[in-house]
Design a protein around this motif. Structure first.
Motif, PDB file in Angstrom:
ATOM      1  N   UNK A   1      36.732  26.885  93.974  1.00  0.00           N
ATOM      2  CA  UNK A   1      37.734  27.501  93.114  1.00  0.00           C
ATOM      3  C   UNK A   1      39.016  27.670  93.912  1.00  0.00           C
ATOM      4  N   UNK A   2      40.130  27.196  93.347  1.00  0.00           N
ATOM      5  CA  UNK A   2      41.426  27.329  94.002  1.00  0.00           C
ATOM      6  C   UNK A   2      42.346  28.128  93.084  1.00  0.00           C
ATOM      7  N   UNK A   3      42.736  29.320  93.530  1.00  0.00           N
ATOM      8  CA  UNK A   3      43.671  30.172  92.795  1.00  0.00           C
ATOM      9  C   UNK A   3      45.081  29.648  93.074  1.00  0.00           C
ATOM     10  N   UNK A   4      45.708  29.057  92.054  1.00  0.00           N
ATOM     11  CA  UNK A   4      47.011  28.407  92.280  1.00  0.00           C
ATOM     12  C   UNK A   4      48.122  29.411  92.567  1.00  0.00           C
ATOM     13  N   UNK A   5      47.934  30.664  92.188  1.00  0.00           N
ATOM     14  CA  UNK A   5      48.936  31.681  92.500  1.00  0.00           C
ATOM     15  C   UNK A   5      48.841  32.097  93.970  1.00  0.00           C
ATOM     16  N   UNK A   6      47.616  32.255  94.453  1.00  0.00           N
ATOM     17  CA  UNK A   6      47.417  32.645  95.854  1.00  0.00           C
ATOM     18  C   UNK A   6      47.700  31.476  96.796  1.00  0.00           C
ATOM     19  N   UNK A   7      47.453  30.262  96.322  1.00  0.00           N
ATOM     20  CA  UNK A   7      47.606  29.062  97.161  1.00  0.00           C
ATOM     21  C   UNK A   7      48.613  28.098  96.527  1.00  0.00           C
ATOM     22  N   UNK A   8      49.816  28.610  96.285  1.00  0.00           N
ATOM     23  CA  UNK A   8      50.846  27.815  95.590  1.00  0.00           C
ATOM     24  C   UNK A   8      51.179  26.523  96.328  1.00  0.00           C
ATOM     25  N   UNK A   9      51.295  26.603  97.643  1.00  0.00           N
ATOM     26  CA  UNK A   9      51.668  25.419  98.415  1.00  0.00           C
ATOM     27  C   UNK A   9      50.576  24.345  98.326  1.00  0.00           C
ATOM     28  N   UNK A  10      49.331  24.768  98.409  1.00  0.00           N
ATOM     29  CA  UNK A  10      48.215  23.837  98.285  1.00  0.00           C
ATOM     30  C   UNK A  10      48.243  23.155  96.917  1.00  0.00           C
ATOM     31  N   UNK A  11      48.396  23.956  95.857  1.00  0.00           N
ATOM     32  CA  UNK A  11      48.437  23.392  94.501  1.00  0.00           C
ATOM     33  C   UNK A  11      49.595  22.409  94.362  1.00  0.00           C
ATOM     34  N   UNK A  12      50.735  22.768  94.908  1.00  0.00           N
ATOM     35  CA  UNK A  12      51.910  21.904  94.845  1.00  0.00           C
ATOM     36  C   UNK A  12      51.659  20.598  95.598  1.00  0.00           C
ATOM     37  N   UNK A  13      51.084  20.697  96.790  1.00  0.00           N
ATOM     38  CA  UNK A  13      50.787  19.513  97.601  1.00  0.00           C
ATOM     39  C   UNK A  13      49.808  18.573  96.898  1.00  0.00           C
ATOM     40  N   UNK A  14      48.908  19.148  96.104  1.00  0.00           N
ATOM     41  CA  UNK A  14      47.909  18.333  95.396  1.00  0.00           C
ATOM     42  C   UNK A  14      48.418  17.863  94.028  1.00  0.00           C
TER      43      UNK A  14
ATOM     44  N   UNK B   1      49.315  21.909  85.874  1.00  0.00           N
ATOM     45  CA  UNK B   1      48.811  22.787  84.818  1.00  0.00           C
ATOM     46  C   UNK B   1      47.381  23.186  85.149  1.00  0.00           C
ATOM     47  N   UNK B   2      46.970  24.302  84.576  1.00  0.00           N
ATOM     48  CA  UNK B   2      45.611  24.792  84.802  1.00  0.00           C
ATOM     49  C   UNK B   2      44.930  25.030  83.460  1.00  0.00           C
ATOM     50  N   UNK B   3      43.609  24.874  83.404  1.00  0.00           N
ATOM     51  CA  UNK B   3      42.770  24.454  84.518  1.00  0.00           C
ATOM     52  C   UNK B   3      42.890  22.951  84.808  1.00  0.00           C
ATOM     53  N   UNK B   4      42.837  22.606  86.072  1.00  0.00           N
ATOM     54  CA  UNK B   4      42.701  21.213  86.499  1.00  0.00           C
ATOM     55  C   UNK B   4      41.419  21.125  87.310  1.00  0.00           C
ATOM     56  N   UNK B   5      40.624  20.114  87.001  1.00  0.00           N
ATOM     57  CA  UNK B   5      39.363  19.894  87.710  1.00  0.00           C
ATOM     58  C   UNK B   5      39.452  18.575  88.460  1.00  0.00           C
ATOM     59  N   UNK B   6      39.112  18.613  89.734  1.00  0.00           N
ATOM     60  CA  UNK B   6      39.061  17.394  90.533  1.00  0.00           C
ATOM     61  C   UNK B   6      37.632  17.185  91.011  1.00  0.00           C
TER      62      UNK B   6
ATOM     63  N   UNK C   1      37.588  11.169  93.004  1.00  0.00           N
ATOM     64  CA  UNK C   1      37.015  10.213  92.063  1.00  0.00           C
ATOM     65  C   UNK C   1      37.537  10.418  90.639  1.00  0.00           C
ATOM     66  N   UNK C   2      37.934  11.633  90.308  1.00  0.00           N
ATOM     67  CA  UNK C   2      38.301  11.941  88.918  1.00  0.00           C
ATOM     68  C   UNK C   2      39.147  13.191  88.886  1.00  0.00           C
ATOM     69  N   UNK C   3      40.080  13.249  87.916  1.00  0.00           N
ATOM     70  CA  UNK C   3      40.857  14.472  87.688  1.00  0.00           C
ATOM     71  C   UNK C   3      40.959  14.693  86.188  1.00  0.00           C
ATOM     72  N   UNK C   4      40.628  15.906  85.762  1.00  0.00           N
ATOM     73  CA  UNK C   4      40.697  16.281  84.343  1.00  0.00           C
ATOM     74  C   UNK C   4      41.563  17.524  84.220  1.00  0.00           C
ATOM     75  N   UNK C   5      42.309  17.602  83.121  1.00  0.00           N
ATOM     76  CA  UNK C   5      43.164  18.767  82.876  1.00  0.00           C
ATOM     77  C   UNK C   5      42.739  19.402  81.560  1.00  0.00           C
ATOM     78  N   UNK C   6      42.619  20.734  81.576  1.00  0.00           N
ATOM     79  CA  UNK C   6      42.255  21.460  80.360  1.00  0.00           C
ATOM     80  C   UNK C   6      40.776  21.800  80.324  1.00  0.00           C
ATOM     81  N   UNK C   7      40.399  22.562  79.305  1.00  0.00           N
ATOM     82  CA  UNK C   7      39.005  22.966  79.139  1.00  0.00           C
ATOM     83  C   UNK C   7      38.186  21.724  78.808  1.00  0.00           C
ATOM     84  N   UNK C   8      37.058  21.590  79.476  1.00  0.00           N
ATOM     85  CA  UNK C   8      36.198  20.428  79.300  1.00  0.00           C
ATOM     86  C   UNK C   8      34.813  20.864  78.834  1.00  0.00           C
ATOM     87  N   UNK C   9      34.131  19.950  78.166  1.00  0.00           N
ATOM     88  CA  UNK C   9      32.767  20.180  77.731  1.00  0.00           C
ATOM     89  C   UNK C   9      31.823  20.084  78.935  1.00  0.00           C
ATOM     90  N   UNK C  10      30.882  21.006  79.023  1.00  0.00           N
ATOM     91  CA  UNK C  10      29.965  21.030  80.164  1.00  0.00           C
ATOM     92  C   UNK C  10      29.220  19.699  80.305  1.00  0.00           C
TER      93      UNK C  10
END
Length: 112
Positions: free
Chosen positions: A62-75, A79-84, A92-101
């Motif tokens: 879990x990456x909190x984009x507010x606490x780790x703004x620089x990390x999120x920016x570098x990656x 938008x959130x949620x983003x899943x990598x 291998x994959x990047x998805x944005x938004x709520x996803x089905x389990x």
């Protein structure tokens, strides 16, 4: 229950970029959940991410984009949620938004 088993069965909160890189490198399959506390869809996705941590071989981070703004920016997280998804240290994959389990578990199964 050993410490590593307990650790793997629930999401690991990333502390900084080095921590993220170490965890991605050290585990075969990794799901990174970029989130923010104020994000409604992130809250909706949280139980799904926790279930995936408990039920699959993937290590969930879990990456909190507010606490780790620089990390999120570098990656390039815009938008959130983003899943990598990472397999053997490679993204291998990047998805944005709520996803089905089922879709998320299917990606993990394909990477395994």
């Amino acid at each position: 229950m050993s410490e590593s088993t307990a650790e793997r069965s629930e999401p690991i909160h990333v502390e900084d970029a080095d921590h993220l890189d170490e965890l991605v490198a050290a585990n075969d399959i990794v799901l990174v959940d970029y989130y923010a506390d104020w994000c409604g869809p992130c809250k909706m996705l949280e139980p799904t991410v926790e279930e995936i941590a408990a039920e699959t071989d993937a290590v969930v981070l879990k990456v909190d984009i507010d606490a780790l703004q620089e990390l999120a920016q570098d990656r390039g997280i815009r938008s959130v949620p983003t899943l990598e998804f990472y397999a053997n240290g490679e993204q291998a994959e990047r998805l944005i938004g709520v996803q089905d389990k089922a879709d998320l578990v299917s990606i993990i199964d394909d990477l395994s």
